[in-house]
Design a protein around this motif. Structure first.
Motif, short mmCIF file in Angstrom:
data_model
loop_
_atom_site.label_atom_id
_atom_site.label_comp_id
_atom_site.label_asym_id
_atom_site.label_seq_id
_atom_site.Cartn_x
_atom_site.Cartn_y
_atom_site.Cartn_z
N GLU A 391 -8.71 -7.18 -8.35
CA GLU A 391 -8.38 -5.94 -9.01
C GLU A 391 -6.86 -5.76 -9.06
N LEU A 392 -6.42 -4.96 -10.00
CA LEU A 392 -5.00 -4.62 -10.12
C LEU A 392 -4.88 -3.10 -10.01
N VAL A 393 -4.04 -2.66 -9.08
CA VAL A 393 -3.76 -1.23 -8.94
C VAL A 393 -2.43 -0.97 -9.64
N LEU A 394 -2.50 -0.24 -10.75
CA LEU A 394 -1.31 0.04 -11.56
C LEU A 394 -0.75 1.41 -11.21
N LYS A 395 0.57 1.51 -11.21
CA LYS A 395 1.23 2.79 -10.98
C LYS A 395 2.39 2.93 -11.96
N LEU A 396 2.39 4.04 -12.65
CA LEU A 396 3.51 4.35 -13.55
C LEU A 396 3.90 5.80 -13.25
N GLY A 397 5.06 5.98 -12.64
CA GLY A 397 5.45 7.33 -12.21
C GLY A 397 4.49 7.83 -11.15
N LYS A 398 3.85 8.97 -11.41
CA LYS A 398 2.87 9.53 -10.47
C LYS A 398 1.44 9.26 -10.90
N ARG A 399 1.27 8.43 -11.91
CA ARG A 399 -0.07 8.14 -12.42
C ARG A 399 -0.55 6.77 -11.93
N ALA A 401 -4.02 3.81 -11.83
CA ALA A 401 -5.27 3.30 -12.42
C ALA A 401 -5.65 2.01 -11.70
N ARG A 402 -6.94 1.79 -11.57
CA ARG A 402 -7.43 0.56 -10.95
C ARG A 402 -8.15 -0.25 -12.03
N VAL A 403 -7.78 -1.51 -12.17
CA VAL A 403 -8.36 -2.40 -13.18
C VAL A 403 -9.15 -3.49 -12.46
N ARG A 404 -10.45 -3.53 -12.68
CA ARG A 404 -11.30 -4.55 -12.07
C ARG A 404 -11.23 -5.84 -12.89
#
Length: 407
Positions: A391-399, A401-404
């Motif tokens: 999985e990839l845990v993405l962070k942009l600023g305070k947002r 998302a988890r991508v399986r």
């Protein structure tokens, strides 16, 4: 172990034993005759993967194996076609025999993460059920009545509510009972929702002149939401084939109350040892977070070894604790057009995950060094997916998302 010690060990994690007196007698007989008990549990391969809810039964089978007995892992390739009506208010959709057999192959690989292969028989109930033929099935049906079958709570509820009960569903408890006769089971294990079927097996055995099997039921394991049964369809499950970092993270999501439930049903710790852990959490001598890490490590070790548990723990601390990743965030699967690629476009992934409104915004944020993937900053548009990452845990600023990623 003495017989008393064996009973205490087998009692752990059981909801009910029918009857404990009979089990004691059977254990004493087996000790005298040096004959192992045949301990049966059936699994219908209606989905390709097992989750921790299934392993409650597997672990209890293992406890019998620890005492020298034989586990009979029964794959219901015929009963799976009928569809288990237990606990359901609608008829199960039918499955093809091809789907059943394909799923059964995955079960055969997964069960030995818990069971000892040297003390395990894997059987398919097509061995005897397909041989019954029309006359045999008629004889099977003659051993019980519609009134008896309607005593089952789920059938009763559906009947009173005017909900359909297909005739073939009545065959499920009959064929499960016949399995016990064919296997000459000493003990049958099942969930609490299976009690009617397990007891019917005792009656069928008596009709065929066999000793009645002891029935041991185990609780239905709650999923990560702490309320509903663990289920893939509800998304509250932990799969036994999931990568160690995913399994570890999911266990860490369990509430403090659910944690001790998992200690009891998903580990080999004794009730006395678990009681000490509870006391430690209550008096402050042990921090609940440390206990949860211990639980996660024990569970992951069962399926991925100590190295996997260490890997899962390191990933959790690095990505979740050190980077303060929120417990919940939007999740998505990798877009179809990116699957199979070793290098993916981060700008497109950020947009697909809803973290950027456009490709231009995603590119700008990358250049500003505002994007992180699994806790590490990234400025390049292209991202090489590390081998083994699920999985990839993405962070942009305070947002977030988890991508399986596809397995």
């Amino acid at each position: 172990m003495t017989i008393d010690e064996q009973l205490e060990y087998l009692r752990k994690g059981c909801a009910e034993i029918i009857s404990e007196k009979e089990l004691r007698s059977r254990l004493e007989e087996c000790a005298r005759k040096r004959r192992p008990l045949r301990v049966k549990a059936g699994f219908d391969p209606t989905a390709p993967d097992l989750h921790l809810g299934h392993t409650v039964l597997l672990r209890k089978m293992k406890h019998f194996q620890d005492l020298g007995h034989t586990a009979v892992f029964l794959i219901g390739d015929v009963t799976g076609l009928i569809g288990d009506p237990s606990g359901r208010n609608t008829t199960r959709p039918p499955m093809t025999r091809e789907q059943i057999l394909e799923n059964a192959e995955t079960y055969k690989k997964q069960v030995f993460k818990i069971l000892d292969p040297d003390r395990t028989e894997i059987r398919f109930n097509s061995e005897w059920l397909l041989e019954l033929g029309t006359l045999g099935m008629i004889e099977l049906c003659s051993q019980t009545t519609i009134a008896q079958l309607l005593e089952r709570e789920d059938f009763t509820q559906r009947y009173r509510q005017g909900k359909p009960i297909s005739l073939h569903e009545f065959l499920y408890p009959l064929t499960q009972a016949q399995d016990s006769v064919a296997l000459k089971a000493d003990v049958e294990l099942g969930g609490t929702d299976q009690k009617f079927n397990l007891l019917l097996g005792r009656e069928f055995q008596a009709t065929h002149g066999q000793p009645r099997q002891i029935v041991a039921t185990v609780p239905i394991l709650e999923g990560l939401d702490g309320t509903q049964k663990m289920s893939k369809s509800l998304g509250n499950y932990i799969g036994v084939d999931e990568p160690p970092e995913v399994m570890y993270r999911k266990v860490m999501q369990a509430s403090d109350e659910l944690m001790f439930r998992y200690y009891e049903l998903l580990t080999d710790l004794s009730l006395r040892e678990i009681a000490k852990l509870k006391q430690g959490a209550a008096d402050g001598s042990q921090h609940p977070m440390d206990l949860k890490h211990d639980l996660a490590a024990r569970i992951v070790t069962d399926f991925h070894g100590r190295e996997g548990a260490s890997k899962g723990g390191d990933a959790f601390r690095r990505v979740v604790q050190d980077k303060q990743v929120p417990d919940s965030m939007p999740e998505m699967s990798l877009p179809v057009e990116m699957r199979g690629a070793s290098v993916i476009r981060l700008d497109k992934l950020l947009r697909a995950a809803g973290l950027a409104s456009s490709g231009a915004e995603a590119n700008r944020k990358l250049r500003e060094n505002s994007v992180s993937v699994n806790g590490a900053k990234h400025r390049d548009m292209s991202y090489e997916v590390p081998e083994g990452v699920s999985e990839l845990v993405l962070k942009l600023g305070k947002r977030w998302a988890r991508v399986r990623l596809p397995s």
